[in-house]
Design an enzyme around this catalytic site. Structure first.
Site, PDB file in Angstrom:
ATOM      1  N   ASP A 161      15.790 -51.538 -53.583  1.00 15.08           N
ATOM      2  CA  ASP A 161      14.916 -50.369 -53.711  1.00 15.08           C
ATOM      3  C   ASP A 161      13.686 -50.480 -52.815  1.00 15.08           C
ATOM      4  O   ASP A 161      13.297 -49.521 -52.146  1.00 15.08           O
ATOM      5  CB  ASP A 161      14.479 -50.182 -55.167  1.00 15.08           C
TER       6      ASP A 161
ATOM      7  N   ASN B 239      -2.273 -45.818 -63.382  1.00 19.94           N
ATOM      8  CA  ASN B 239      -1.261 -45.361 -64.332  1.00 19.94           C
ATOM      9  C   ASN B 239      -1.975 -44.780 -65.537  1.00 19.94           C
ATOM     10  O   ASN B 239      -3.084 -45.191 -65.883  1.00 19.94           O
ATOM     11  CB  ASN B 239      -0.362 -46.531 -64.761  1.00 19.94           C
TER      12      ASN B 239
ATOM     13  N   ILE C 286       8.777 -40.801 -54.513  1.00 20.57           N
ATOM     14  CA  ILE C 286      10.089 -41.435 -54.634  1.00 20.57           C
ATOM     15  C   ILE C 286      11.126 -40.479 -55.217  1.00 20.57           C
ATOM     16  O   ILE C 286      12.320 -40.759 -55.191  1.00 20.57           O
ATOM     17  CB  ILE C 286      10.028 -42.727 -55.476  1.00 20.57           C
TER      18      ILE C 286
ATOM     19  N   LYS D 273      19.160 -51.080 -65.043  1.00 18.97           N
ATOM     20  CA  LYS D 273      18.708 -51.993 -63.994  1.00 18.97           C
ATOM     21  C   LYS D 273      18.182 -53.319 -64.533  1.00 18.97           C
ATOM     22  O   LYS D 273      18.468 -54.385 -63.971  1.00 18.97           O
ATOM     23  CB  LYS D 273      17.651 -51.307 -63.132  1.00 18.97           C
TER      24      LYS D 273
END
Length: 277
Positions: free
Chosen positions: A106, A156, A221, A70
């Site tokens: 997306d 994260n 997701i 990507k």
């Protein structure tokens, strides 16, 4: 190149046999009675540029790009949409007379999935908690901000990566340490898992959702399996949940419309077709 005297598109990835995109686009082509084809294009990283240019040389109308290409596809493109540049990656290609244009649907797919599966959901209903700071998380965060989210809590395991994402996108993003994730769920209207925690080969899902408000919406997701450890934990807390399959299906809509000339619909028949693999 033409498929049954119609346009041809494909998906570039390595590996690509797992991709459900050929099932999705094939279903739509049959449903709408359109000529054309959508094929899987196994592309090693070292061969990406050759395959990328081959799309134009072989007469493809465009295609999708999946892992691990990507970011590289965006760099190779002759032009790119603002949203692709903002996200820093491409998942959709349009072959034009002047070259190949990169786009990213997306984030569109993520938001449309929530709106379709949870009628009444609004990005501005309250804070959003996003777990993870990888490429997919970047698209999710950008789309939530664009949809009106006024406070986004980003967590994260590697804080520096989350801080880099926040700096790149800007806006009302608050970076928190992983140890603060459970508390950050408190008062959040939308909870999004963009990590692989709990999946095979990954660390176990160890984030308690006890502080999440009962009226919050939780989504993952990941779509294989549909009920991920995150979704299971959210259901046990009594939260509304949305699986990740719809994000895949809705992100395919702009590409299909551009390549084959019809606005496709996401419905249960399409979900069944995508899960048939």
């Amino acid at each position: 190149m033409s498929g049954l005297n119609g346009p041809v598109a494909g998906v570039l990835g390595w590996p690509v046999t797992h991709s459900r995109s050929p099932l999705v686009h094939g279903h739509w082509l049959r449903r709408y009675g359109l000529r054309g084809a959508y094929v899987a294009l196994p592309t090693r990283p070292e061969s990406l540029e050759t395959a990328f240019r081959g799309l134009q040389a072989l007469g493809f109308v465009g295609g999708n790009v999946t892992i691990p290409h990507k970011e590289a596809a965006l760099a190779l493109a002759d032009a790119a949409t603002p949203r692709a540049r903002r996200i820093g990656a491409a998942n959709m290609l349009l072959v034009r007379d002047g070259g190949i244009e990169a786009d990213n649907s997306d984030g569109f797919g993520f938001i449309e999935n929530l709106r379709a599966a949870a009628p009444g959901w609004r990005a501005d209903a309250g804070p959003a908690l996003v777990l993870g700071a990888g490429g997919a998380a970047r698209a999710v965060v950008a789309s939530l901000l664009d949809a009106g989210c006024g406070e986004l809590r980003l967590v994260n395991r590697t804080r520096a990566r989350a801080e880099a994402l926040a700096e790149a996108l800007g806006g009302p993003i608050r970076v928190l340490d992983w140890g603060e994730a459970a508390a950050a769920a408190g008062g959040a209207a939308t909870l999004v898992n963009c990590t692989s925690l709990g999946m095979a080969g990954a660390a176990p899902f160890d984030l308690p959702l006890d502080d999440a408000a009962p009226g919050a919406l939780a989504t993952d997701i990941v779509y294989a399996p549909l009920r991920t450890p995150f979704i299971v934990a959210a259901e046990r807390r009594g939260l509304a949940t949305v699986d990740g399959l719809g994000m895949l299906l809705h992100q395919a809509r702009p590409g299909f419309a551009a390549w084959f000339g019809a606005e496709p619909e996401v419905d249960e028949a399409l979900r069944a077709a995508a899960l048939a693999a």
